[in-house]
Write a protein that holds these residues in place. Structure first.
Motif, PDB file in Angstrom:
ATOM      1  N   CYS A  43       3.256  16.331  -2.472  1.00  0.00           N
ATOM      2  CA  CYS A  43       2.639  15.017  -2.649  1.00  0.00           C
ATOM      3  C   CYS A  43       1.147  15.184  -2.900  1.00  0.00           C
ATOM      4  O   CYS A  43       0.474  15.957  -2.215  1.00  0.00           O
ATOM      5  N   ALA A  44       0.634  14.474  -3.888  1.00  0.00           N
ATOM      6  CA  ALA A  44      -0.778  14.572  -4.234  1.00  0.00           C
ATOM      7  C   ALA A  44      -1.604  13.703  -3.294  1.00  0.00           C
ATOM      8  O   ALA A  44      -1.154  12.667  -2.809  1.00  0.00           O
ATOM      9  N   SER A  45      -2.832  14.130  -3.061  1.00  0.00           N
ATOM     10  CA  SER A  45      -3.776  13.297  -2.320  1.00  0.00           C
ATOM     11  C   SER A  45      -4.193  12.127  -3.201  1.00  0.00           C
ATOM     12  O   SER A  45      -4.030  12.165  -4.428  1.00  0.00           O
ATOM     13  N   PRO A  46      -4.777  11.058  -2.610  1.00  0.00           N
ATOM     14  CA  PRO A  46      -5.256   9.934  -3.438  1.00  0.00           C
ATOM     15  C   PRO A  46      -6.251  10.366  -4.509  1.00  0.00           C
ATOM     16  O   PRO A  46      -6.209   9.850  -5.629  1.00  0.00           O
ATOM     17  N   VAL A  47      -7.128  11.317  -4.211  1.00  0.00           N
ATOM     18  CA  VAL A  47      -8.093  11.766  -5.213  1.00  0.00           C
ATOM     19  C   VAL A  47      -7.389  12.519  -6.336  1.00  0.00           C
ATOM     20  O   VAL A  47      -7.716  12.344  -7.521  1.00  0.00           O
ATOM     21  N   ASP A  48      -6.399  13.367  -5.984  1.00  0.00           N
ATOM     22  CA  ASP A  48      -5.613  14.043  -7.018  1.00  0.00           C
ATOM     23  C   ASP A  48      -4.913  13.026  -7.918  1.00  0.00           C
ATOM     24  O   ASP A  48      -4.889  13.156  -9.147  1.00  0.00           O
ATOM     25  N   ARG A  49      -4.322  12.023  -7.299  1.00  0.00           N
ATOM     26  CA  ARG A  49      -3.633  10.990  -8.071  1.00  0.00           C
ATOM     27  C   ARG A  49      -4.614  10.231  -8.945  1.00  0.00           C
ATOM     28  O   ARG A  49      -4.308   9.906 -10.104  1.00  0.00           O
ATOM     29  N   ALA A  50      -5.807   9.970  -8.416  1.00  0.00           N
ATOM     30  CA  ALA A  50      -6.821   9.265  -9.201  1.00  0.00           C
ATOM     31  C   ALA A  50      -7.208  10.072 -10.433  1.00  0.00           C
ATOM     32  O   ALA A  50      -7.320   9.529 -11.543  1.00  0.00           O
ATOM     33  N   ALA A 285     -17.088  -2.198  -2.594  1.00  0.00           N
ATOM     34  CA  ALA A 285     -16.880  -2.339  -4.042  1.00  0.00           C
ATOM     35  C   ALA A 285     -15.407  -2.588  -4.341  1.00  0.00           C
ATOM     36  O   ALA A 285     -15.058  -3.453  -5.162  1.00  0.00           O
ATOM     37  N   ALA A 286     -14.528  -1.847  -3.663  1.00  0.00           N
ATOM     38  CA  ALA A 286     -13.094  -2.042  -3.856  1.00  0.00           C
ATOM     39  C   ALA A 286     -12.651  -3.430  -3.393  1.00  0.00           C
ATOM     40  O   ALA A 286     -11.725  -4.018  -3.980  1.00  0.00           O
ATOM     41  N   ASP A 287     -13.306  -3.971  -2.366  1.00  0.00           N
ATOM     42  CA  ASP A 287     -12.984  -5.330  -1.914  1.00  0.00           C
ATOM     43  C   ASP A 287     -13.195  -6.338  -3.043  1.00  0.00           C
ATOM     44  O   ASP A 287     -12.397  -7.274  -3.221  1.00  0.00           O
ATOM     45  N   HIS A 288     -14.291  -6.176  -3.795  1.00  0.00           N
ATOM     46  CA  HIS A 288     -14.559  -7.090  -4.914  1.00  0.00           C
ATOM     47  C   HIS A 288     -13.508  -6.937  -6.005  1.00  0.00           C
ATOM     48  O   HIS A 288     -13.037  -7.937  -6.574  1.00  0.00           O
ATOM     49  N   LEU A 289     -13.131  -5.702  -6.316  1.00  0.00           N
ATOM     50  CA  LEU A 289     -12.081  -5.489  -7.309  1.00  0.00           C
ATOM     51  C   LEU A 289     -10.768  -6.119  -6.857  1.00  0.00           C
ATOM     52  O   LEU A 289     -10.062  -6.770  -7.651  1.00  0.00           O
ATOM     53  N   LEU A 330      -8.459   2.576  -4.425  1.00  0.00           N
ATOM     54  CA  LEU A 330      -7.518   1.566  -4.913  1.00  0.00           C
ATOM     55  C   LEU A 330      -6.082   2.066  -4.844  1.00  0.00           C
ATOM     56  O   LEU A 330      -5.159   1.286  -4.576  1.00  0.00           O
ATOM     57  N   VAL A 331      -5.870   3.362  -5.085  1.00  0.00           N
ATOM     58  CA  VAL A 331      -4.534   3.948  -4.921  1.00  0.00           C
ATOM     59  C   VAL A 331      -4.048   3.750  -3.495  1.00  0.00           C
ATOM     60  O   VAL A 331      -2.895   3.353  -3.256  1.00  0.00           O
ATOM     61  N   GLU A 332      -4.929   4.015  -2.542  1.00  0.00           N
ATOM     62  CA  GLU A 332      -4.557   3.848  -1.125  1.00  0.00           C
ATOM     63  C   GLU A 332      -4.274   2.397  -0.788  1.00  0.00           C
ATOM     64  O   GLU A 332      -3.515   2.107   0.145  1.00  0.00           O
ATOM     65  N   ARG A 333      -4.855   1.471  -1.537  1.00  0.00           N
ATOM     66  CA  ARG A 333      -4.622   0.045  -1.288  1.00  0.00           C
ATOM     67  C   ARG A 333      -3.373  -0.473  -1.985  1.00  0.00           C
ATOM     68  O   ARG A 333      -3.053  -1.659  -1.887  1.00  0.00           O
ATOM     69  N   GLY A 334      -2.700   0.400  -2.725  1.00  0.00           N
ATOM     70  CA  GLY A 334      -1.434   0.000  -3.321  1.00  0.00           C
ATOM     71  C   GLY A 334      -1.489  -0.492  -4.744  1.00  0.00           C
ATOM     72  O   GLY A 334      -0.503  -1.049  -5.253  1.00  0.00           O
ATOM     73  N   GLU A 339      -1.632  -1.427 -13.132  1.00  0.00           N
ATOM     74  CA  GLU A 339      -2.845  -2.187 -12.798  1.00  0.00           C
ATOM     75  C   GLU A 339      -4.093  -1.334 -12.950  1.00  0.00           C
ATOM     76  O   GLU A 339      -5.132  -1.806 -13.439  1.00  0.00           O
ATOM     77  N   LEU A 340      -4.023  -0.076 -12.534  1.00  0.00           N
ATOM     78  CA  LEU A 340      -5.178   0.813 -12.670  1.00  0.00           C
ATOM     79  C   LEU A 340      -5.458   1.122 -14.136  1.00  0.00           C
ATOM     80  O   LEU A 340      -6.624   1.246 -14.539  1.00  0.00           O
ATOM     81  N   ALA A 341      -4.414   1.244 -14.946  1.00  0.00           N
ATOM     82  CA  ALA A 341      -4.606   1.480 -16.378  1.00  0.00           C
ATOM     83  C   ALA A 341      -5.322   0.304 -17.033  1.00  0.00           C
ATOM     84  O   ALA A 341      -6.182   0.485 -17.905  1.00  0.00           O
ATOM     85  N   MET A 342      -4.994  -0.912 -16.627  1.00  0.00           N
ATOM     86  CA  MET A 342      -5.699  -2.082 -17.145  1.00  0.00           C
ATOM     87  C   MET A 342      -7.144  -2.106 -16.656  1.00  0.00           C
ATOM     88  O   MET A 342      -8.075  -2.384 -17.418  1.00  0.00           O
TER      89      MET A 342
END
Length: 378
Positions: A43-50, A285-289, A330-334, A339-342
């Protein structure tokens, strides 16, 4: 002109292009990674996935202050990063930036012809820097040229936004700046897009921008002006540096009511990575997104790095190389990959395609406007 407004809605029609924004080719599952030198999948870490996600869907960064920063530096090394710049080539590459809007805003101070002249100097500087670093950068004016630059391994450089005052209250100047590559104009700070809303000349400016394919930036505009532009414009409108006012009461941030209207009009809100607008940490910053996604919709939110400006950045987001940290949050937030591609690439492409679609259709119905501010607002 009235017929065009009533019969043609490019924003809605351009929405049919949205499905084509995410590349159809399969990409590796970002939740999995192969351990180096082995066939073991873990399993990749969130940063790896990012990082995996950004390799497929790079960041289209909505705002860089690089042109003005370069004017104030005695020297710089944009290629190797050995300089005082935040957004040099190594950091842009590390942060997987695929496109970037280079602001040609002129700081408060100059007025009249000096603003126009200084804006022209800024555009000239952008072209010089891009030509000097053609192995890394390529000028782009629209969605097709932006995608072409990415496909050639270059970072697409789009010119704008410029201050509305740089138009000198002249539609001819708007056309001249567009011919030099200007893609975005910030409307606030002018007599025709003030606190009281758009004047008749201001409405004509928006229509001419639609005809040319220039995006209208409403960051800092009053709500009455923003709502009128949303009603007049047939192309998507953008907020180049705006967060959520419900989370942070900055003048450029948007109320939930206006965010909902932007979502209904399929506009675009580019959330700035600026501590004074969206808070001091990656999480704020992620809260605003998150908030903009929830109120306006996932197809109406993007990112503005605001690097090489006078803004203080959230801790951990001090330069473009830090984008994977934000995406990991954002990955960790689901957030889903779609959505990330957009968020990173697709939504900016949609806005650019919408502006181009509107311009091509409008030019078939409408010639260059000869309106003047004296005739309409005098």
């Amino acid at each position: 002109m009235a017929d065009l407004q009533e019969e043609f809605s490019a924003t809605a029609e351009a929405g049919a292009l949205d499905q084509a924004l995410v590349p159809p080719d399969p990409v590796p599952d970002p939740a999995l990674v192969t351990a180096p030198g082995t066939d073991t999948v873990r399993c990749a870490s969130p940063v790896d996935r990012a990082r995996t996600l950004l390799a497929a869907h790079p960041v289209a960064d909505g705002y860089s202050g690089l042109p003005w920063a370069l004017r104030e530096l005695p020297w710089h090394d944009f290629e190797t990063g050995d300089s005082a710049l935040e957004g040099d080539v190594p950091r842009l590459r590390a942060g997987r930036v695929g496109a970037q809007f280079w602001s040609v805003h002129v700081p408060d101070g100059p007025s009249g012809d000096r603003i126009v002249r200084t804006t022209l100097e800024q555009i000239d500087l952008v072209k010089h820097v891009v030509a000097t670093h053609s192995d890394a950068l390529r000028l782009a004016r629209n969605a097709s040229e932006t995608a072409d630059a990415r496909n050639c391994g270059r970072i697409a450089t789009l010119i704008g936004p410029a201050r509305g005052a740089a138009l000198g209250d002249s539609l001819g100047t708007l056309r001249a700046l567009h011919s030099l590559g200007l893609c975005v104009v910030t409307l606030c700070g002018t007599s025709w897009a003030g606190e009281g809303g758009l004047t008749p000349f201001g409405e004509e400016v928006v229509r001419e921008m639609n005809r040319l394919g220039v995006l209208a930036d409403l960051s800092g505009a009053s709500e009455v002006t923003a709502r009128r532009v949303l009603a007049v414009s047939k192309a998507p409108v953008v907020f180049m540096r705006s967060g959520a006012r419900a989370l942070y009461d900055h003048p450029a941030n948007l109320s939930d009511g206006l965010l909902a209207e932007v979502g209904a009009a399929k506009g675009l809100v580019l959330v700035p990575l600026a501590a004074g607008r969206t808070g001091p940490t990656v999480r704020t910053a992620a809260d605003h997104l998150d908030h903009v996604r929830r109120i306006a919709g996932p197809e109406c939110v993007g990112i503005s790095g605001t690097h090489d400006t006078r803004e203080t950045h959230p801790e951990g987001l001090t330069d473009p190389s830090c984008h994977p940290r934000l995406i990991a949050e954002l990955v960790e937030r689901g957030w889903s990959e779609a959505e990330l591609a957009m968020l990173t690439w697709g939504n900016v492409q949609r806005a650019l395609r919408g502006a181009d679609f509107t311009a091509r259709a409008t030019r078939e119905r409408r010639s260059a406007s000869t309106a003047t501010i004296d005739r309409l607002d005098g």
